[in-house]
Write an enzyme that holds these catalytic residues in place. Sequence first.
Site, PDB file in Angstrom:
ATOM      1  CB  SER A   1      -0.895   0.007   1.239  1.00  0.00           C
ATOM      2  OG  SER A   1      -1.665   1.187   1.278  1.00  0.00           O
ATOM      3  N   GLY A   2       0.562   2.143  -0.930  1.00  0.00           N
ATOM      4  CA  GLY A   2       1.327   3.383  -1.038  1.00  0.00           C
ATOM      5  C   GLY A   2       2.462   3.323  -2.029  1.00  0.00           C
TER       6      GLY A   2
ATOM      7  CB  THR B   1      -4.209   2.705  -7.828  1.00  0.00           C
ATOM      8  OG1 THR B   1      -4.572   1.745  -6.837  1.00  0.00           O
ATOM      9  CG2 THR B   1      -5.448   3.207  -8.529  1.00  0.00           C
TER      10      THR B   1
ATOM     11  CG  ASN C   1      -1.550   5.321  -1.184  1.00  0.00           C
ATOM     12  OD1 ASN C   1      -1.453   6.498  -1.524  1.00  0.00           O
ATOM     13  ND2 ASN C   1      -1.863   4.359  -2.018  1.00  0.00           N
TER      14      ASN C   1
ATOM     15  CB  SER D   1      -4.517   2.818   0.159  1.00  0.00           C
ATOM     16  OG  SER D   1      -4.276   1.429   0.228  1.00  0.00           O
ATOM     17  CB  SER D   2      -6.383  -0.117  -4.473  1.00  0.00           C
ATOM     18  OG  SER D   2      -6.282   0.825  -5.501  1.00  0.00           O
TER      19      SER D   2
ATOM     20  N   GLY E   1       0.347  -6.148  -2.677  1.00  0.00           N
ATOM     21  CA  GLY E   1       1.607  -6.853  -2.533  1.00  0.00           C
ATOM     22  C   GLY E   1       1.713  -7.531  -1.177  1.00  0.00           C
TER      23      GLY E   1
ATOM     24  CD  GLU F   1      -1.119  -5.269   2.894  1.00  0.00           C
ATOM     25  OE1 GLU F   1      -1.477  -4.339   2.152  1.00  0.00           O
ATOM     26  OE2 GLU F   1      -1.824  -5.714   3.822  1.00  0.00           O
TER      27      GLU F   1
END
Length: 1302
Positions: free
Chosen positions: A162-163, A167, A211, A214-215, A437, A439
Site C-alpha cells: 500500500s502506497g 493504482t 497512502n 490506497s486501493s 503486494g 504485507e
Amino acid sequence: MSCLELYSSYTRVWIPDPEEVWRAAEIIKDYKEGDPILHLKLEDESVILSPVYNPLPFLRNPDILVGENDLTALSYLHEPAVLHNLRVRFLESNHIYTYCGIVLVAINPYEQLPIYGEEVINAYSGQNMGDMDPHIFAVAEEAYKQMARDEKNQSIIVSGESGAGKTVSAKYAMRYFATVGGSANDTSVEEKVLASNPIMEAIGNAKTTRNDNSSRFGKYIQIGFDRQYHIIGANMRTYLLEKSRVVFQAEDERNYHIFYQLCASASLQEFKDLALTSAEDFTYTSLGENIFIDGVNDAEDFEKTRHAFTLLGVKDSHQGSIYKIIASILHLGNVEIRSERDGESCRISDNPSLHHFCRLLGVEQDQMEHWLCHRKLVTTAETYVKSMSHAQATNARNALAKHIYAHLFDWIVQHINKALFTTTKQHSFIGVLDIYGFETFEFNSFEQFCINYANEKLQQQFNSHVFKLEQEEYMKEQIPWTLIDFYDNQPCIDLIEAKLGILDLLDEECKVPKGTDQNWAQKLYDHHSSSNHFQKPRMSNTSFIVVHFADKVEYQCDGFLEKNRDTVYEEQINILKASKFQLVADLFQEAKEGSTTSVTTSKGSKINVRPVKPSPKPPNREHRKTVGHQFRNSLHLLMETLNATTPHYVRCIKPNDDKEAFSFDSRRAVQQLRACGVLETIRISAAGYPSRWTYMDFFNRYRVLMKKKEMASGDKKVICKNLLETLIKDPDKFQFGKTKIFFRAGQVAYLEKLRTDKFRAACIKIQKTVRGWLQRIRYQRIRKAAVTIQRYGRGYLYLQHHKATIIQKSVRGWMERKKFRRARNAAVVIQCAYRRLLAKRQLKQLKIEARSAEHLKKLNVGMENKIVQLQRKMDDQTHQIMSYVYVLIASQAKAQPSRARPELTRQVTVQRKEKDFEGMLEYNKEDEPLLIKTLITDMKPHNVSATVPCLPAYVLFMCIRHADYINDDQKVHSLLTSTINAIKKVLKKHNNDFEMTSFWLANTSRLLHCLKQYSGDEGFMTHNTPKQNEHCLKNFDLAEYRQVLSDLSIQIYQQLIKVAEDIMQPMIVSAMLESESIPSLAGVKPMGYRNRSSSMDCDGEGPGGYTLVALIRQLGQFHSTMADHGLDPEIVQQVIRQLFYCINAITLNNLLLRKDVCSWSTGLQLRYNISQLEEWLRGKNLHQTATVGTMEPLIQAAQLLQVKKKTSQDAEEICSLCTALTAQQIVKILNLYTPLNEFEERVTVSFIRNIQGRLQERNDPPTLLVDTKHIFPVLFPYTPSALSLENLHIPASLSLDFLTRV
C-alpha cells in the site's frame, strides 16, 4: 582469473550496515586466502578491520555500470548492487522506473512528474522495449505489440504494498491502451474504460497511514480488442474488498472516498433528502479523526464520479439510489444502541438516524428496530426470538453495514461490466492486474493472510515464467542448458490450500457450532508443526507463523473465524429484500440467486476468452461458502487466466513511509525488493549467464584489447572467440551463442578492468611521451637562450676591450671625411661656373641661326609634295560617292509602280489577328466528365513532366474563361464544383503518395492564383501585362470559389506534411542519433535483458538502420519533386521548415527519453549531423529562411552534451546558452547524461540543483517533450504567372482533342 585475485588493493566492495543496509568500502591491502581480516577504507576515509566471513564481501560494479536502465546489465548481480543502482537512479537522476530483466521496478516519487502526457505516449508507441528509457508505457507497448504479433493474450501484473503506486501504474497502462488502441468506430469505448477508474477509486480506495489513495481491493481488468487491435470493450473482476473499513478506521485514516465526497456535496439541492451533514458528524467517517486529505477536494472529485457514472450509462434514478444506499450506511452507523438489564439486552435510542436509514432504503422502521436488537434461533423442535446483548447488537449492526456496502460494490462493478460489454467478437485481450503486494504488520489478521496467500501464488507463477524465459533464451542461442535451481514455494502453497491445510481447517472449524479461534489454532499446531513453513510462536497459543517466500509473518488468530464466516442475520436481510425501492430489493435478491460477493465478480464476464465460466449452484444457508473458500476459487480462476496469457510484471516500491518526495529509505526498499521477487529474478539470472553481448557490440567495446594482427580476420565472431579464449582461461565462464556471447557473473567487470588497465597504460604512455617531448622542447629553449646570452656577453666584453681603438678610428674617419667633403664641394663649384659660361655662348649662337631664311627652307622641305597627294585622294572619293547616288536613284524609279502593296499586307495582318487564339478553350457540356477524368482523375504527374508546370490548372482555367466569356453561369459552377470534388477524391485515394499530393497542391494553388490574377480586381492586376489584363473574367465574381480553393489548398498542404512526416519518421532517430556519421566515435555499454527483448527481431544480424545520408537523400527527393511540379518557392520553404521541425521534435524527444544516447560522443555526432543538414539547406539556398531556427533546440541539446558541467561558471554558461530549451529539458538531459568510459565524470547532483536554482525565474511550459504534431500556420502568397495563355502548348498525348481553341 580466480575469485580471490579480485580482492586486491583498490578493489571496492559492499559491507553490511545496520542503517544503510549496505555500505561502500575499498580494500587497502591485498587479501590472501586464509587471512582473518580485510583492511577496508570507507567513503569518509576512515579505516576499519572487517572480519572475513564466508562468502567474501560483495564486489562493487565499475562506475560506468552504475545507473544502468536494466539491473541485469550489471556485471555483479546481488542485493547491494541492485539497491545502489536504484538509489542512484532515483535520487541523483530522478528516474522512477528501472528494468530488472522482465520486471519493471517503479518507485513512487510522491510527486507529479511530467512524463505521462500524450506526447510521451506517442514517443513510446511503436518502439522496441530496450530502445527507450524504462517506463510503464514501454511495458504497455510491449504487451500491445506482442498481442498483435503473436496473437496471444497478455497480462500486466502490477503489485506492491500500500502506497507504492500500484493504482497509478495500472491507470497509466490503461490510458496507454486507450490512446494507441482507440476504437475505430465508437470513440466512447476507450472513454468508458477510463471512466471506470474514478468510480472504482471512489468506492474502493481510501486514505491509510501509508497512502492517501490506497486501493482496498484487488482488481483484474480485461481490455478486449478486435482483429484490427482497436478497443471494443472491457471486463473487471474484483478480489477481497476490505469490508471492515466501512465500520472501522485506524487513527489518521479514512473510510472509502465516496462517503466523504457525498458529505462534501450534501448542500446540493438534489441531495437534501439524504439528510447528510459534515463527515465529522457520522461515526463511520470520523473514527480516523481527520476527514480531510491535503490537496484533495472531495466535492470536485464527486463531480468526476458522477460524470463517470453518466458516461457509463448509469441512469440518474440508479445514481440517486446508489447515493441513498451510501447515505443510509452513514445513518446506520449513527444508530445508538443502549444496553439494558446489565447488558443482556439492548434497545435503540430515540434519535433520527434509524428513521433516515429506513426511509432511504424504503424498509419498515419497526421491523428493522426490532431485528437490530433481536435474533431468531431455530432448533429442531421450535423457533424462538432472543434478545441480543449490546456487543452482539453492535456487531450485528456493523455486519449489516458491511454487507450492504459489499453488495452495492458488487452491483456497481456488475453495471460497469455491462456498460463495457460489447457484442463485437473479441479477438484478444490485455489484462491489467492491480493487486496488493506482500504485507506484514505488527498485527496480522485474516486480510493479510489472504493477501500473502495470493502473493505466494503470483510469486510461483512469476518464478516459473522467469525460469521459462531463461530456458528459451538459452535454447534459441543454442547454449547448453543446465538446470538452474530456483526457489519453489509450492510447499508453502500446499500448507495453505491443500487438504487439511490452513484454509481447510479454518472452514472445518467454521462449521462447528461452537468453534473458536483458539480451537482452530490448536488444530494448526497439531497438523502442521512438522512443516518447514509453519512455526508456533514461543509466547503465544493464539497465533501462528508462516514462512513465506518473502519473510516470516506471524498471524493472530483472533477474528479469523468471524471474518471467514462473514455472518449476517437473515431476518435483517429479509427486511431489505422487502424494500419498496426496486434497486435495494434487487441488490439482495441477486445475492440469493448466486451472485458472488466482493471476493469475485466474475459473473457476467462475457468477454472473457476462456471457456471456463463459473456458474455456482444457489448456496444452501447451512453450507454457504466461506470467504476463504470463495477467495481460493477466485484465485485459482485468476491463475488460470494468467497462465493462459503472456505476463508482464510491474513491481511498485514505496521509498519511504513519510510520503516525502524523492526520499529513499534503503531498509524499507530492500524489504520490498525481497518481497516482490526482484532479487529472485537477479538470483536466477546470476545462476546462469546473466551478461550477454552481441558479437558486434563486444567487438566494438573490447577491440582495444586486441592486437592488430588479430583484427586482420574479417569474421567478427572468430576474432571475439580468439580474444576471449586468450583473456579468460576458464571456458565455463563464457559461452558462444548464435548471435550473442554469454558471460558468468563478474566476467564483464573483469573485462572492463582489463579494458581500463589498457586505457590507463595507453594514457600513461601518451602522458610519458608528451611530457618527454615537452621537456625536450623546454631544454632546447633553455640551451638556445644560454647560447644567445653567451654570444651577447662575449660581444659586450669584446667591445669593452676595444672601445678606445674604436673611438680613435671613428674620430679620424670623421675628420678625413670632413676634409674630403670640403675639397669635393670646392671642385663642384668651379665646374658649375665653367659649364654656365659654355652654355651662355651656345645659346647666343643658336639665336643668330634661327633668324636666317636658310633655316626655314630646310624645315619645309617635302611639304608641297604631301599637299598634292592629299588633293588627289579627295577627288577620287568624290567620284565614288556620286556613282552610288546615281545607282540609288535608279532603283527607286524602278520600285515606283508597286506602291499599293503595303496596304494589302496590313489588311492581311489584321485579318490574321482577328483569328488569333485568345487563351480560351471551349468544350461541350456533355464532355465535362471526360475533361475531369482526363485532367484530374486519370492524370499522372509524369504525363505532364515535360510540359509547362501546373498544366492541368492552366487548362481548367482556360475552360472557365470561356464559360465566363459566353456568360454561362451553370457551366462555370458545374466545372468548378466537379474540379474540387475530383481533386478531393484523388487525394483520398492517394493519401500516402507524396508525389501525387505535391502535384495537386501545386495545381490547386496555381488555379487559385489564376482566378485571382484574371479576376479583374485592381489589387491582382498590377503585375499583369496589357495582354493578360485583356484576358480577365468579364461576367462572374468567383471570390467564393477562391475561398473554397484556398481551404482545399490548406487541406492538401496538411496532407502533404503528414505523408512526408510518415515517410521520414522511421528514419529520423536512426539517422540523427544512432548511425555513426563520424566512424568509431560512439561507445558501447553492456546491455541488459530488455535489449534482447522478445519484441525485437533477433533472428538476423539486427534491423537495418537508416543513415544520415538516407535522410538527406529523402529530403532532396521531397524538394526536387515539389520544384518539378512548380510549387511556389514560398510553399516549398514552409514544407521544408515543417519537416525540419519534425526532425528536431522527434530527435529531441527521443534524446529526452533515452539514457543511452545522452553522452558526449552522441552530442558530437548530433552536432555534425545538424551541420550536414544546414549544409543541405545552403545548397538549396534555404539557409536564410526560418528553417534553421527550428533546429535551435536540438543544436543547444547537442552543445549541452558537449560542454563542461562542473563549476558554477559552467552552470551560468549553460543557462545563457540553452535559451531554446525549457528548464525541464535542460535538467532532464543533465540527469540522463551518461559517461561512456571511466575517464568521463558524471554530472553531480549539486550541479543539477545549481542549474535548477538559476532556471527558476523562467516561465517555461510545464511539458517535457516537444509537440510532434504541431504545424506552423501556412501562408499561400499570391504569385501571378508570367505565362501568356494564348501561347500555351497542350501536348497531343493528353487526348484533349475535344477542346476547341477560341
